[in-house]
Design a protein around this motif. Sequence first.
Motif, PDB file in Angstrom:
ATOM      1  N   VAL A   1      43.841 -12.292  24.254  1.00 48.87           N
ATOM      2  CA  VAL A   1      44.291 -13.256  23.249  1.00 48.87           C
ATOM      3  C   VAL A   1      44.890 -14.467  23.971  1.00 48.87           C
ATOM      4  N   HIS A   2      45.129 -15.527  23.209  1.00 47.60           N
ATOM      5  CA  HIS A   2      45.763 -16.710  23.780  1.00 47.60           C
ATOM      6  C   HIS A   2      47.210 -16.733  23.302  1.00 47.60           C
TER       7      HIS A   2
ATOM      8  N   SER B   1      48.248 -12.115  27.504  1.00 48.52           N
ATOM      9  CA  SER B   1      46.996 -12.775  27.099  1.00 48.52           C
ATOM     10  C   SER B   1      45.809 -12.168  27.840  1.00 48.52           C
TER      11      SER B   1
ATOM     12  N   PHE C   1      49.527 -14.301  13.853  1.00 53.01           N
ATOM     13  CA  PHE C   1      49.552 -13.490  15.065  1.00 53.01           C
ATOM     14  C   PHE C   1      50.667 -12.478  14.944  1.00 53.01           C
TER      15      PHE C   1
ATOM     16  N   VAL D   1      42.658 -14.579  14.927  1.00 52.88           N
ATOM     17  CA  VAL D   1      42.657 -13.112  14.982  1.00 52.88           C
ATOM     18  C   VAL D   1      43.948 -12.603  14.390  1.00 52.88           C
TER      19      VAL D   1
ATOM     20  N   ILE E   1      45.758 -18.426  17.533  1.00 55.63           N
ATOM     21  CA  ILE E   1      45.314 -17.292  18.356  1.00 55.63           C
ATOM     22  C   ILE E   1      43.886 -16.895  17.960  1.00 55.63           C
ATOM     23  N   HIS E   2      42.946 -17.756  18.085  1.00 50.83           N
ATOM     24  CA  HIS E   2      41.535 -17.457  17.815  1.00 50.83           C
ATOM     25  C   HIS E   2      41.290 -16.923  16.405  1.00 50.83           C
TER      26      HIS E   2
END
Length: 279
Positions: A56-57, A51, A10, A164, A161-162
């Motif tokens: 995003v997380h 977020s 991330f 990503v 984070i997914h």
Amino acid sequence: MSSEDTRSYFTWNLEMECLLTDVLRDQRNLGNKGDGNWKEVAYSIVAQILSKRFGVHLMEDNVKNHFMLWRTWYGIVSDILSQSGFDWDSTKYMIAVENEIAWNEYVKSHEEAKQFRFKVIPNWDDIVDLCAKDRATGLGAKNALDADDIMSKETNEEEAIHSVSFVLEGSSSITRKNIHPSKSGEKEGIIFSMKEVVESLKEFVEVTKKKMENKKKMEIKEAQEVVHEVVSELDNISNFNGALRHRAIDWLTKNPIKFVIIKTLPLDEKKDYISSFMP
């Protein structure tokens, strides 16, 4: 699977950093910053807002680590700028070296400073604003080892984070190990850094342009609301038509105080007031 197996990189872009700055300032104004350190609620709110905005997380640790990175940058760059022969170029957003000999001598004992020779930091003023007091109270990076640990952590830390990966403006793309390059390696490093300068400035211009466009849209929207309100108010005045009405619309939209007065006057006095004071 362990958390290490499910994590991915991330990183931050300039638009995210701009929002991070705005939210941290708000939290500081709300008293959510203690003696140098931010309160947990500040990190939590920042994570929630970013977020939601960027889809995003983001976790609190992401925010903490990035602020630690800023604090480290501030400590290193501030020390560089306190030396004779170095200055800050506010147009290129990077350190200006007036004396190369002085620079070469300085980095001999400050290995962590090497990567900042051509590093572009568009939000340097924001970093100074948020970190200056921390540095004054001794919370900045205390030595080269601290700085290397923090920056290496920001570079290599894997976050859930997914899966990503974002493009980090300048901070994690440069190798942070103390390498003594050859002359050809130095040349390649300079070329790489100059490309980084161009890309960072391009991103900064795009973000600034977007902010200006949004500001203009808001101004247009506000102007439309004012005009609508003025027209609605004049509709209440009988026998107020034609050129006189058009002049009144133009005059009142340009003079908000006069419009406030019109709204507070009794209906039978509005027309007389406009006739008396409108040029």
